[in-house]
Design a protein around this motif. Structure first.
Motif, PDB file in Angstrom:
ATOM      1  N   TYR A 294      83.308  28.203 -50.551  1.00 28.42           N
ATOM      2  CA  TYR A 294      82.544  28.495 -51.766  1.00 28.42           C
ATOM      3  C   TYR A 294      81.510  29.605 -51.516  1.00 28.42           C
ATOM      4  CZ  TYR A 294      84.617  24.225 -53.656  1.00 28.42           C
ATOM      5  OH  TYR A 294      85.507  23.272 -54.090  1.00 28.42           O
ATOM      6  N   HIS A 295      81.894  30.588 -50.744  1.00 25.55           N
ATOM      7  CA  HIS A 295      80.955  31.648 -50.346  1.00 25.55           C
ATOM      8  C   HIS A 295      80.371  32.403 -51.541  1.00 25.55           C
ATOM      9  CE1 HIS A 295      84.066  34.704 -51.124  1.00 25.55           C
ATOM     10  NE2 HIS A 295      84.913  33.843 -50.565  1.00 25.55           N
ATOM     11  N   ALA A 296      81.055  32.375 -52.686  1.00 21.94           N
ATOM     12  CA  ALA A 296      80.558  33.082 -53.872  1.00 21.94           C
ATOM     13  C   ALA A 296      79.232  32.490 -54.363  1.00 21.94           C
ATOM     14  CB  ALA A 296      81.585  33.039 -54.994  1.00 21.94           C
ATOM     15  N   GLU A 297      78.940  31.241 -53.983  1.00 23.58           N
ATOM     16  CA  GLU A 297      77.703  30.590 -54.427  1.00 23.58           C
ATOM     17  C   GLU A 297      76.535  30.846 -53.470  1.00 23.58           C
ATOM     18  OE1 GLU A 297      78.102  26.486 -55.467  1.00 23.58           O
ATOM     19  OE2 GLU A 297      80.023  26.777 -56.475  1.00 23.58           O
ATOM     20  N   LEU A 298      76.793  31.523 -52.355  1.00 16.38           N
ATOM     21  CA  LEU A 298      75.744  31.782 -51.375  1.00 16.38           C
ATOM     22  C   LEU A 298      74.975  33.048 -51.733  1.00 16.38           C
ATOM     23  CD1 LEU A 298      77.747  30.891 -48.137  1.00 16.38           C
ATOM     24  CD2 LEU A 298      76.475  29.374 -49.666  1.00 16.38           C
ATOM     25  N   ASN A 299      73.903  33.321 -50.982  1.00 24.56           N
ATOM     26  CA  ASN A 299      73.103  34.506 -51.292  1.00 24.56           C
ATOM     27  C   ASN A 299      73.741  35.775 -50.715  1.00 24.56           C
ATOM     28  OD1 ASN A 299      72.434  34.510 -48.560  1.00 24.56           O
ATOM     29  ND2 ASN A 299      70.380  33.681 -48.863  1.00 24.56           N
ATOM     30  N   ALA A 300      73.163  36.910 -51.041  1.00 24.44           N
ATOM     31  CA  ALA A 300      73.760  38.205 -50.683  1.00 24.44           C
ATOM     32  C   ALA A 300      73.898  38.415 -49.172  1.00 24.44           C
ATOM     33  CB  ALA A 300      72.950  39.339 -51.307  1.00 24.44           C
ATOM     34  N   PRO A 301      72.894  38.096 -48.327  1.00 21.77           N
ATOM     35  CA  PRO A 301      73.049  38.303 -46.884  1.00 21.77           C
ATOM     36  C   PRO A 301      74.228  37.525 -46.284  1.00 21.77           C
ATOM     37  CG  PRO A 301      70.733  38.007 -47.415  1.00 21.77           C
ATOM     38  CD  PRO A 301      71.507  37.688 -48.664  1.00 21.77           C
ATOM     39  N   ALA A 302      74.431  36.281 -46.739  1.00 23.36           N
ATOM     40  CA  ALA A 302      75.549  35.476 -46.231  1.00 23.36           C
ATOM     41  C   ALA A 302      76.882  36.095 -46.632  1.00 23.36           C
ATOM     42  CB  ALA A 302      75.448  34.047 -46.747  1.00 23.36           C
ATOM     43  N   ASP A 309      82.382  40.539 -40.926  1.00 24.02           N
ATOM     44  CA  ASP A 309      83.027  39.899 -39.773  1.00 24.02           C
ATOM     45  C   ASP A 309      84.277  39.094 -40.132  1.00 24.02           C
ATOM     46  OD1 ASP A 309      80.831  40.877 -38.395  1.00 24.02           O
ATOM     47  OD2 ASP A 309      79.728  38.986 -38.546  1.00 24.02           O
ATOM     48  N   GLY A 310      84.484  38.851 -41.408  1.00 26.80           N
ATOM     49  CA  GLY A 310      85.566  37.959 -41.794  1.00 26.80           C
ATOM     50  C   GLY A 310      85.189  36.499 -41.618  1.00 26.80           C
ATOM     51  N   THR A 311      83.958  36.247 -41.191  1.00 32.25           N
ATOM     52  CA  THR A 311      83.440  34.892 -41.008  1.00 32.25           C
ATOM     53  C   THR A 311      81.934  34.925 -41.192  1.00 32.25           C
ATOM     54  OG1 THR A 311      83.081  33.096 -39.414  1.00 32.25           O
ATOM     55  CG2 THR A 311      83.391  35.290 -38.507  1.00 32.25           C
ATOM     56  N   ILE A 312      81.391  33.866 -41.768  1.00 35.26           N
ATOM     57  CA  ILE A 312      79.939  33.816 -41.959  1.00 35.26           C
ATOM     58  C   ILE A 312      79.248  33.309 -40.703  1.00 35.26           C
ATOM     59  CG2 ILE A 312      78.062  32.841 -43.349  1.00 35.26           C
ATOM     60  CD1 ILE A 312      80.069  32.478 -45.619  1.00 35.26           C
ATOM     61  N   PHE A 313      79.840  32.351 -40.015  1.00 34.45           N
ATOM     62  CA  PHE A 313      79.109  31.602 -38.998  1.00 34.45           C
ATOM     63  C   PHE A 313      79.571  31.824 -37.555  1.00 34.45           C
ATOM     64  CE2 PHE A 313      79.178  29.106 -42.977  1.00 34.45           C
ATOM     65  CZ  PHE A 313      77.827  29.128 -43.279  1.00 34.45           C
ATOM     66  N   ASP A 314      80.825  32.190 -37.317  1.00 35.88           N
ATOM     67  CA  ASP A 314      81.347  32.251 -35.951  1.00 35.88           C
ATOM     68  C   ASP A 314      80.801  33.441 -35.175  1.00 35.88           C
ATOM     69  OD1 ASP A 314      82.824  30.019 -36.489  1.00 35.88           O
ATOM     70  OD2 ASP A 314      84.694  31.090 -36.851  1.00 35.88           O
TER      71      ASP A 314
END
Length: 465
Positions: A294-302, A309-314
């Protein structure tokens, strides 16, 4: 006349459960959460209403203290409609299945001991089973979209708005007509702050006859995010350079994702000393996958991290410890590791296993990054206890204990006041989700600065709207 009763989160932080009876309209329940800390026994007590009579359940978000009693509600006869955001339901499935599994495992362990002592008849059954938790998702579920009204009954509608607290979290506004008069009740749910590492700021609401608002941090402001991040980095760097380990008891939802984001930024900014980072929480891993979905609900930096990177957290230092044997292998790492594990308040989970092996070592650090309810092990540790009891052992607390409140997913006093001040029409304010001493301070501030009549809600008190 419509009235509300709070059967949880009244003069306490946890156990969210608010019953709204509309005159000649549906009976609506807002949240049905678990009590934590000193009030945990209340979770097992009967509801103050008949679950069979509830027509609609609205869920503000997926934290255990807002959804943890829903399987009990269903088990005792609720068969109405459930309304929540899609992300909330995905996270709630993770939370409820984990809660049920822990309850069943704890019961099996206790039963073995009870049989040996001949006291098995006195043993209390788990509050619900995994089958009971699964039954929640067999209900009629309607997925809410932010800022789009849903008709609940003739003349009754609800609107979900982004609360900025965790993924899928919502403020709910219930509008209805009574004797030809239009009325509006707003339940804030848990509100996020104006600045957050992952979530956007909460959406404002313009009108309410009554506002039920959380007051967890109504007595004070958090440290600024910039100062908080600086302190976090400083502890991490100092501990690792001192050949120590960092233990982070972290909530699986929101806080874990924020910590991973920070560590990733430190890695790419070349601030993070060479180390191994272990995410030792299957529930947090599943939640992290849902955040990505659900990345569309996160803020702009995320979102930018995902694009880059193709990944938010890794990132390269990060390892996932899914199985129990993976968790146990972390014991072989003597120093320079960061362990993120649940539970966030240290009431269970794999963090206790790591405390047993590392809490006695003065080279190590423990960083608390979330609210610690009174009566929890986490609260005892930040209050300065010198030792703890774990697995029938007395463990000395020699590690450095740090409490960093600035990461809180809860709005602080200034955030709450600013959000309330955006209302163009607001008649009365009701305080829920807070400890009484903090609520008393917040009540005084609201009345002095915003000039709004404010009341601290008591358990089961009938409040007419």
């Amino acid at each position: 006349m419509a009235f509300i009763q709070s059967f949880g989160a009244a003069e306490t932080v946890t156990g969210s459960c608010h019953f709204l009876q509309l005159k000649n309209g549906p009976k609506i329940l807002i949240d049905c959460g678990y009590f934590q800390g000193h009030g945990e026994e209340q979770t097992f007590e009967p509801f103050g209403f008949d679950p069979k009579q509830v027509d609609i359940l609205l869920i503000t978000h997926a934290h255990l203290d807002h959804v943890g009693r829903i399987p009990k509600l269903v088990k005792e006869g609720f068969d109405g409609k459930l309304i929540a955001s899609r992300a909330t339901m995905d996270l709630a499935e993770v939370i409820l299945m984990d809660s049920a599994k822990i309850a069943e495992e704890d019961y099996k362990t206790a039963l073995k001991k009870a049989k040996r002592s001949g006291n098995e008849k006195q043993l209390r059954l788990p509050i619900y089973s995994t089958d009971d938790a699964k039954a929640v998702f067999d209900l009629t579920i309607q997925y809410a979209q932010y800022n789009k009204s849903i008709q609940l009954a003739p003349g009754v509608k609800v609107t979900f708005r982004n609360a900025g607290h965790i993924l899928g979290s919502a403020t709910v506004q219930i509008e209805f007509n009574e004797a030809g008069v239009s009325k509006s009740i707003v339940f804030s749910g848990d509100l996020g702050g104006q600045t957050d590492l992952i979530m956007p700021a909460p959406t404002v609401v313009k009108q309410a006859d009554a506002l039920y608002i959380e007051s967890t941090y109504g007595d004070r402001d958090h440290r600024g995010l910039k100062e908080t991040v600086h302190e976090f980095k400083e502890i991490i760097i100092k501990t690792l350079n001192n050949q120590g380990n960092v233990l982070i008891p972290s909530f699986a939802i929101e806080r874990t994702q924020e910590i991973l984001l920070l560590l990733k930024q430190m890695y790419y900014d070349k601030e993070l000393p060479k180390c191994q980072v272990f995410l030792d929480s299957p529930m947090a891993m599943r939640a992290t996958q849902i955040y990505t979905r659900y990345h569309a609900e996160l803020n702009a930096p995320a979102k930018k991290l995902l694009e880059r990177d193709g990944t938010i957290f890794d990132f390269p230092y990060l390892q996932y410890s899914l199985k129990n044997q993976d968790s146990m292998l972390i014991n072989n790492v003597e120093n320079r590791c960061i362990i993120i594990a649940g539970s966030g308040m240290c009431t269970g989970g794999r963090i206790l296993h790591h405390f047993k092996h590392r809490l006695w070592n003065a080279h190590n650090s423990v960083i608390f990054v979330g609210y610690q309810v009174q009566g929890t092990l986490g609260r005892k540790m930040i209050d300065g206890t010198e030792s703890i009891q774990l697995y029938h052992e007395n463990i000395k607390v020699n590690a450095q204990i740090h409490m960093i409140n600035g990461f809180s997913a809860h709005a602080d006093q200034s955030d709450l006041l600013a959000w309330i001040n955006e209302f163009e029409k607001l008649d009365r304010v009701f305080l829920i989700h807070g400890e009484p001493d903090k609520q008393a301070i917040f009540k005084q501030v609201i009345e002095e600065q915003l000039h709004k009549p404010t009341h601290i809600v008591k358990y089961a008190e009938q409040i007419y709207i």
